[in-house]
Design a protein around this motif. Structure first.
Motif, PDB file in Angstrom:
ATOM      1  N   ASP A  91     -39.265 -31.405  27.323  1.00  0.00           N
ATOM      2  CA  ASP A  91     -37.834 -31.163  27.135  1.00  0.00           C
ATOM      3  C   ASP A  91     -37.549 -29.972  26.232  1.00  0.00           C
ATOM      4  N   ILE A  92     -38.615 -29.322  25.746  1.00  0.00           N
ATOM      5  CA  ILE A  92     -38.449 -28.103  24.949  1.00  0.00           C
ATOM      6  C   ILE A  92     -38.655 -26.902  25.862  1.00  0.00           C
ATOM      7  N   HIS A  93     -37.693 -25.981  25.836  1.00  0.00           N
ATOM      8  CA  HIS A  93     -37.748 -24.793  26.685  1.00  0.00           C
ATOM      9  C   HIS A  93     -38.204 -23.594  25.843  1.00  0.00           C
ATOM     10  N   LEU A  94     -39.342 -23.029  26.190  1.00  0.00           N
ATOM     11  CA  LEU A  94     -39.925 -21.926  25.425  1.00  0.00           C
ATOM     12  C   LEU A  94     -39.454 -20.573  25.950  1.00  0.00           C
ATOM     13  N   GLU A  95     -39.078 -19.702  25.029  1.00  0.00           N
ATOM     14  CA  GLU A  95     -38.837 -18.289  25.337  1.00  0.00           C
ATOM     15  C   GLU A  95     -39.773 -17.479  24.432  1.00  0.00           C
ATOM     16  N   LEU A  96     -40.768 -16.850  25.027  1.00  0.00           N
ATOM     17  CA  LEU A  96     -41.806 -16.150  24.277  1.00  0.00           C
ATOM     18  C   LEU A  96     -41.590 -14.650  24.373  1.00  0.00           C
ATOM     19  N   ASP A  97     -41.538 -14.003  23.223  1.00  0.00           N
ATOM     20  CA  ASP A  97     -41.332 -12.561  23.161  1.00  0.00           C
ATOM     21  C   ASP A  97     -42.587 -11.923  22.579  1.00  0.00           C
ATOM     22  N   TYR A  98     -43.358 -11.226  23.442  1.00  0.00           N
ATOM     23  CA  TYR A  98     -44.610 -10.601  23.014  1.00  0.00           C
ATOM     24  C   TYR A  98     -44.331  -9.151  22.622  1.00  0.00           C
ATOM     25  N   SER A  99     -44.489  -8.855  21.347  1.00  0.00           N
ATOM     26  CA  SER A  99     -44.226  -7.500  20.861  1.00  0.00           C
ATOM     27  C   SER A  99     -44.834  -7.340  19.477  1.00  0.00           C
ATOM     28  N   ASP A 100     -45.317  -6.136  19.189  1.00  0.00           N
ATOM     29  CA  ASP A 100     -45.833  -5.854  17.855  1.00  0.00           C
ATOM     30  C   ASP A 100     -44.733  -5.356  16.918  1.00  0.00           C
ATOM     31  N   GLU A 143     -33.095 -35.872  18.651  1.00  0.00           N
ATOM     32  CA  GLU A 143     -34.175 -34.894  18.706  1.00  0.00           C
ATOM     33  C   GLU A 143     -35.418 -35.406  17.982  1.00  0.00           C
ATOM     34  N   GLN A 144     -35.208 -36.170  16.916  1.00  0.00           N
ATOM     35  CA  GLN A 144     -36.359 -36.737  16.220  1.00  0.00           C
ATOM     36  C   GLN A 144     -37.146 -37.659  17.155  1.00  0.00           C
ATOM     37  N   LEU A 145     -36.409 -38.367  18.030  1.00  0.00           N
ATOM     38  CA  LEU A 145     -37.055 -39.303  18.938  1.00  0.00           C
ATOM     39  C   LEU A 145     -37.626 -38.593  20.155  1.00  0.00           C
ATOM     40  N   THR A 146     -36.868 -37.649  20.721  1.00  0.00           N
ATOM     41  CA  THR A 146     -37.300 -36.888  21.891  1.00  0.00           C
ATOM     42  C   THR A 146     -36.980 -35.418  21.647  1.00  0.00           C
ATOM     43  N   PRO A 147     -37.899 -34.663  21.079  1.00  0.00           N
ATOM     44  CA  PRO A 147     -37.635 -33.250  20.783  1.00  0.00           C
ATOM     45  C   PRO A 147     -37.229 -32.494  22.050  1.00  0.00           C
ATOM     46  N   LYS A 148     -36.156 -31.709  21.930  1.00  0.00           N
ATOM     47  CA  LYS A 148     -35.689 -30.947  23.072  1.00  0.00           C
ATOM     48  C   LYS A 148     -34.906 -29.745  22.580  1.00  0.00           C
ATOM     49  N   GLY A 149     -34.574 -28.868  23.535  1.00  0.00           N
ATOM     50  CA  GLY A 149     -33.791 -27.686  23.211  1.00  0.00           C
ATOM     51  C   GLY A 149     -34.577 -26.409  23.432  1.00  0.00           C
ATOM     52  N   ASN A 150     -33.922 -25.287  23.166  1.00  0.00           N
ATOM     53  CA  ASN A 150     -34.546 -23.981  23.341  1.00  0.00           C
ATOM     54  C   ASN A 150     -35.335 -23.592  22.093  1.00  0.00           C
ATOM     55  N   LEU A 151     -36.442 -22.893  22.311  1.00  0.00           N
ATOM     56  CA  LEU A 151     -37.311 -22.475  21.214  1.00  0.00           C
ATOM     57  C   LEU A 151     -37.734 -21.034  21.466  1.00  0.00           C
ATOM     58  N   ARG A 152     -37.217 -20.115  20.656  1.00  0.00           N
ATOM     59  CA  ARG A 152     -37.539 -18.695  20.803  1.00  0.00           C
ATOM     60  C   ARG A 152     -38.632 -18.316  19.803  1.00  0.00           C
ATOM     61  N   VAL A 153     -39.717 -17.768  20.315  1.00  0.00           N
ATOM     62  CA  VAL A 153     -40.877 -17.443  19.490  1.00  0.00           C
ATOM     63  C   VAL A 153     -41.237 -15.976  19.678  1.00  0.00           C
ATOM     64  N   SER A 154     -41.380 -15.260  18.571  1.00  0.00           N
ATOM     65  CA  SER A 154     -41.843 -13.878  18.595  1.00  0.00           C
ATOM     66  C   SER A 154     -43.337 -13.863  18.301  1.00  0.00           C
ATOM     67  N   LEU A 155     -44.109 -13.169  19.153  1.00  0.00           N
ATOM     68  CA  LEU A 155     -45.564 -13.180  19.042  1.00  0.00           C
ATOM     69  C   LEU A 155     -46.111 -11.752  19.056  1.00  0.00           C
ATOM     70  N   PRO A 156     -47.123 -11.450  18.222  1.00  0.00           N
ATOM     71  CA  PRO A 156     -47.791 -10.151  18.339  1.00  0.00           C
ATOM     72  C   PRO A 156     -48.486 -10.065  19.692  1.00  0.00           C
ATOM     73  N   ARG A 165     -37.988 -29.369  16.546  1.00  0.00           N
ATOM     74  CA  ARG A 165     -38.832 -28.693  17.535  1.00  0.00           C
ATOM     75  C   ARG A 165     -39.561 -27.500  16.927  1.00  0.00           C
ATOM     76  N   VAL A 166     -38.930 -26.844  15.935  1.00  0.00           N
ATOM     77  CA  VAL A 166     -39.579 -25.722  15.264  1.00  0.00           C
ATOM     78  C   VAL A 166     -40.723 -26.228  14.387  1.00  0.00           C
ATOM     79  N   LYS A 167     -40.478 -27.313  13.670  1.00  0.00           N
ATOM     80  CA  LYS A 167     -41.538 -27.898  12.855  1.00  0.00           C
ATOM     81  C   LYS A 167     -42.722 -28.320  13.726  1.00  0.00           C
ATOM     82  N   LEU A 168     -42.405 -28.859  14.896  1.00  0.00           N
ATOM     83  CA  LEU A 168     -43.459 -29.325  15.795  1.00  0.00           C
ATOM     84  C   LEU A 168     -44.327 -28.171  16.289  1.00  0.00           C
ATOM     85  N   VAL A 169     -43.706 -27.051  16.676  1.00  0.00           N
ATOM     86  CA  VAL A 169     -44.501 -25.949  17.216  1.00  0.00           C
ATOM     87  C   VAL A 169     -45.343 -25.304  16.125  1.00  0.00           C
ATOM     88  N   VAL A 170     -44.827 -25.230  14.902  1.00  0.00           N
ATOM     89  CA  VAL A 170     -45.607 -24.667  13.799  1.00  0.00           C
ATOM     90  C   VAL A 170     -46.800 -25.572  13.486  1.00  0.00           C
TER      91      VAL A 170
END
Length: 299
Positions: free
Chosen positions: A120-129, A86-99, A277-282
């Motif tokens: 290779d990173i699969h985003l799942e975005l949850d938009y909610s306050d 993963e360090q070489l090729t970041p991949k996997g699921n990434l769940r993000v909660s967003l306002p 992958r979490v560090k990368l998105v932040v």
């Protein structure tokens, strides 16, 4: 040796069939191997290897424990290999909660750029306050706009915004323009569901009071529409108010009553390993979201 090292040593002894062979392979004295296996057996409270002057053999408990140890070691080695990959090729699921409002306005495009950069990173975005429980609900990161956070939260600041008192010209014409924050007690205040108190600084002094009004919502855009319809006064973040102020649907009032900028934070689970992958998105959000939305006013 720690427990994991003793398990690995036990596997060596069992597979080589000899304390001496295991000692030779590890480059340590046979007595050290014997002592460590004895310590492991004492810790477990069972005999793993039956010894005699002529031979040694696994007991029934030792055979079961060997299979468990091999499965654990294999799992650890596989996990390490996956992390290195993963360090070489970041991949996997990434769940993000967003306002909802801020996420749609300022984070959606940034996250699409992130998705293009890391296919290779699969985003799942949850938009909610809604204030989600990051760890309990399985989110990798949650974006929050807040004046304060729990002490246990692991956070990184990615931006900030300001709050404005606003009202529609039609409302002000009918009910008058508040001249001081105390005047708001005589007005209809459009309330955000998660914050019933309004806080601000006037003449260097912090003041807060409970708002009252007949309209409440858990989303800033809904309150902005209500304010533009002449339903009352709202305390609104700049990223929502900007367009309404620009075209005259809303007017800023009480500009001398200010509030300290509110931070926009990435909140991470505090009870688990943080994947690359979490560090990368932040990092990506921190680099691409303006530290202050005031920077966008002229855009």
């Amino acid at each position: 040796m720690n427990q994991f090292e003793m398990m690995a040593l036990f596997i060596q002894v069992a597979e080589l069939g000899s304390f001496a062979a295991a000692a030779t392979q590890k480059g340590i004295a046979r007595s050290v191997v014997t002592r460590q296996i004895a310590a492991l057996e004492a810790h477990l409270g069972v005999q793993l290897i039956a010894r005699s002057t002529r031979r040694q053999a696994l007991t029934s408990a030792g055979k079961v424990y060997l299979e468990r140890c091999k499965a654990i070691i294999d799992l650890v080695q596989q996990s390490e290999a996956e992390l290195i990959e993963e360090q070489l090729t970041p991949k996997g699921n990434l769940r993000v909660s967003l306002p909802l409002s801020f996420g749609l306005r300022h984070l959606s495009d940034v996250l699409m750029q992130f998705a293009q950069r890391y296919p290779d990173i699969h985003l799942e975005l949850d938009y909610s306050d809604r204030m989600v429980d990051v760890a309990a609900e399985g989110f990798d990161v949650a974006i929050r706009i807040a004046s304060e956070l729990a002490l246990s939260d692991i956070v990184r600041k990615i931006g900030q915004c300001e709050l404005y008192f606003v009202a529609a010209p039609s409302y002000l014409a009918l009910h008058g323009t508040p001249q001081s924050p105390e005047d708001l007690l005589q007005h209809q205040c459009l309330q955000y569901s998660h914050h019933s108190r309004w806080m601000f600084t006037e003449s260097g002094k912090e003041v807060s009071f409970s708002t009252k009004g007949r309209i409440k919502a858990n989303n800033g855009d809904a309150l902005a529409k209500a304010a533009a319809a002449g339903m009352g006064v709202s305390l609104m973040p700049d990223f929502i108010a900007r367009d309404y102020l620009a075209d005259g649907r809303l007017t800023r009032i009480l500009s001398d009553a200010t509030q300290a900028p509110i931070g926009i934070y990435a909140v991470l689970p505090s009870n688990s390993y943080i994947p690359e992958r979490v560090k990368l998105v932040v990092d990506f959000l921190a680099e691409n979201v303006p530290i202050s939305l005031q920077e966008q006013k002229g855009a």
